[in-house]
Write a protein that holds these residues in place. Sequence first.
Motif, short mmCIF file in Angstrom:
data_model
loop_
_atom_site.label_atom_id
_atom_site.label_comp_id
_atom_site.label_asym_id
_atom_site.label_seq_id
_atom_site.Cartn_x
_atom_site.Cartn_y
_atom_site.Cartn_z
N GLU A 13 13.98 3.21 -10.12
CA GLU A 13 14.75 2.92 -8.91
C GLU A 13 14.27 1.63 -8.27
O GLU A 13 13.08 1.34 -8.23
CB GLU A 13 14.59 4.08 -7.93
N LYS A 14 15.24 0.88 -7.77
CA LYS A 14 14.90 -0.33 -7.03
C LYS A 14 14.17 0.04 -5.74
O LYS A 14 14.35 1.12 -5.22
CB LYS A 14 16.18 -1.08 -6.64
N GLU A 15 13.38 -0.93 -5.23
CA GLU A 15 12.82 -0.73 -3.90
C GLU A 15 13.96 -0.57 -2.90
O GLU A 15 14.98 -1.24 -3.00
CB GLU A 15 12.03 -1.98 -3.50
N PHE A 16 13.77 0.33 -1.96
CA PHE A 16 14.77 0.46 -0.90
C PHE A 16 14.81 -0.87 -0.15
O PHE A 16 13.81 -1.33 0.38
CB PHE A 16 14.35 1.59 0.04
N TYR A 17 15.95 -1.48 -0.10
CA TYR A 17 16.00 -2.81 0.44
C TYR A 17 15.73 -2.86 1.94
O TYR A 17 16.26 -2.08 2.70
CB TYR A 17 17.32 -3.52 0.13
N ILE A 18 14.91 -3.78 2.28
CA ILE A 18 14.45 -3.87 3.66
C ILE A 18 15.01 -5.12 4.32
O ILE A 18 14.93 -6.20 3.76
CB ILE A 18 12.92 -3.93 3.68
N GLY A 19 15.53 -4.98 5.50
CA GLY A 19 16.01 -6.13 6.24
C GLY A 19 17.17 -6.77 5.51
O GLY A 19 17.95 -6.09 4.86
N TYR A 20 17.25 -8.05 5.63
CA TYR A 20 18.34 -8.74 4.98
C TYR A 20 17.93 -9.18 3.58
O TYR A 20 16.83 -8.95 3.15
CB TYR A 20 18.77 -9.93 5.84
N LEU A 21 18.87 -9.81 2.86
CA LEU A 21 18.54 -10.32 1.53
C LEU A 21 17.44 -11.37 1.64
O LEU A 21 17.36 -12.08 2.64
CB LEU A 21 19.77 -10.98 0.93
N PRO A 22 16.59 -11.49 0.62
CA PRO A 22 15.54 -12.51 0.70
C PRO A 22 16.16 -13.90 0.77
O PRO A 22 15.60 -14.82 1.37
CB PRO A 22 14.73 -12.32 -0.58
N GLU A 23 17.31 -14.04 0.18
CA GLU A 23 17.96 -15.34 0.18
C GLU A 23 19.35 -15.13 0.77
O GLU A 23 20.10 -14.27 0.31
CB GLU A 23 18.05 -15.85 -1.27
N ALA A 24 19.67 -15.86 1.82
CA ALA A 24 20.98 -15.64 2.45
C ALA A 24 22.09 -16.18 1.56
O ALA A 24 21.89 -17.16 0.86
CB ALA A 24 21.01 -16.34 3.80
N HIS B 134 26.69 -17.96 4.51
CA HIS B 134 25.86 -17.71 5.67
C HIS B 134 24.97 -18.90 5.96
O HIS B 134 24.81 -19.32 7.10
CB HIS B 134 24.96 -16.48 5.43
#
Lengths: 274, 343
Positions: free
Chosen positions: A2-13, A17
Amino acid sequence: MEKEFYIGYLPEAPAAHKKWVKKFLGILIIAILLLAGLLTFGQGMISKGIFNFGKTSELEGYLRMYPVPHLKVYNDKGIYGENLYKTVILTGAFKFGAEEIVKEIFEKNNKDLNDTGFYCQLNGTLIYNDGKALFELTDGADAYLKTLDIPDNILNDTLSNQAMIDGFNPYRLETTLKGEIIDPKCYFGAMKPGSGKVHKSCAIRCISGGIPPVLKVSSESTNQYYILFGEDKKSVSSDILDYIAEPVEITGRFEALDDWFVLYIDPEKAIRKL
Amino acid sequence: MSVGYKFIDWNPQKKKYDAVMAGCILLYLLAFILLNTMMFPEITAETLIIRATGTLAILMLHVILIIGPLARFVPEAKILLYNRRHLGVSMFFISAIHGIFSIIQYHGGGNENPIVSLFTSNMDYFSFVEFPFMILGFFALVILFFMAATSHDFWLNKLSPKTWKRLHMMVYVAYTLLIFHVLLGTLQNEKSLLGFLLLLLGSITVCGMHIMAGIKNRKEEQLFFKKSGEFELVCRVDEIENNRAKLFTFKGKSIAIYKYDDKISAVDNYCKHQGGPLSEGKIIDGCITCPWHGWQYLPENGQSPPPFQEKIPTYEVRVTKGLVYVNPISKGEGAAIKAAQIN
Ligand code: HEM
Ligand code: FES
């Protein structure tokens, strides 16, 4: 796995955007500079008062207790060759008056507080603006330097020698004045703003701490300053705290004290809010 | 609705966000201080600090309050939203400098304890114009303190999102207090109307944007409730990871399509808390969990599990031949819709 549960926004906008953020930042930076400018200019005037903070100087003159602790200082010759004096109001440190310090100096010299005073040299910090000056005495011990003989030019000045003597003046005229009660230490330099609504609570602190209350009466071109004092050498400070930094009308009997006026009032009846 | 509180972590975007924020703060302070020392050489350091931080703090508060509704109109503005807390916490620290310096300057060094003096020097509590404006700032600062102190997700969970949100809605109380703090303080000392006009402009913008965003929300909801639409093809079932979602956008609508327990459900992508992207969330304990601050919703009716009462719109889903279809017309907020079975 399983992928890490994504935190916050994408690392790269995303590209769209990013573009938008760039535009937004451009506008924001312009707005920041514009607002810094507008908020600076919006301040109107800032008082030109000077408080020589951290720089002490020596000042000599006639030290007197009434109506407020002050040093009567030789300033200049007048047009008739008479001596002109300035009354330099003394204050304590921070939001305190100079009464205690001056009392000690009187005691040291074995002088009565009701005396006309004596000539001495003091150490303190100058506060000045609008032709008026105050002197902050830092500490009881440091403030008093020495007692001096009265200099000749003052002693021999027959024209205004009388002014050195605090005689009771039976000719004080009654008058009614409109103005604002200020604390002169802040107003003439220690603080910006040193009067008005913003400064109101500070003025209340200062005046209740013993800095003499002064009524500022403004006309179109000049201001006149009336030190408020009770009849019978009684301070009125604690009676006028409710009236500070508001438009008021005061009735009393006035006399000149060199470059100041003193307004002798009965605080029970003299003041009215406008 | 607790699922641990380690949702917020650092990532490159956040670092960038903070760097830009710090840059903007410095830019303002530098510009303000430079202009002031040029225009008013008599200004004292204390006054400069008090005014620079006071004006900066209220400007930041306007930005904080405006980007919320802005994101409703400009979807890209959401990028400003997700790290808004850092903006809020920085704003608190800046206004604390302003408050502390003001208390020292105006109340310190006297014959009374400065905090007591704050409340007792100017006693015109029953007058509007003479009202002791500094205590308005003081109470605003107290609110900002509690908001900043509880901004970490630990507190979101500890206090429950509902209480947390209520606490953080107090920002509007703080904002109102501050409008009057400035109106009854500095603006009464100034002869120029400029400050007043700026404050008016600021508060009109904040109120206007909130009202407009509210109207837009209502309109959109009405629009979607009226029509009954067609099912649209979204993707293959196996394109969605288990307990994860896929984002489906259709005519301006963003829908999160979740796969879990061999079922598919669709809900609005927009979290009720602060608009976090639910399609980037995860099913935890049977609930869709927002990636931003961990708010949760049941996938089959879009409702937060009791005792919480948040509801998000849900959408009908069908699965045929391994393909997912969704009806992009919502059945309404919190409407129960049976999940589509995969087999
Ligand atoms: C204990 C809390 C506070 C105290 C004692 C306080 C005190 C003051 C004082 C004395 C002024 C007048 C300064 C001047 O005109 O030179 C002022 C102005 C102002 N204050 Fe506060 N304040 C407090 C909290 C806040 C907070 C939390 C904000 C948040 C934004 C704020 C924003 C402002 C603004 C925008 C002004 C007008 C512009 C300026 O002169 O700085 N204040 N405050
Ligand atoms: S936006 Fe905060 S929990 Fe979803």
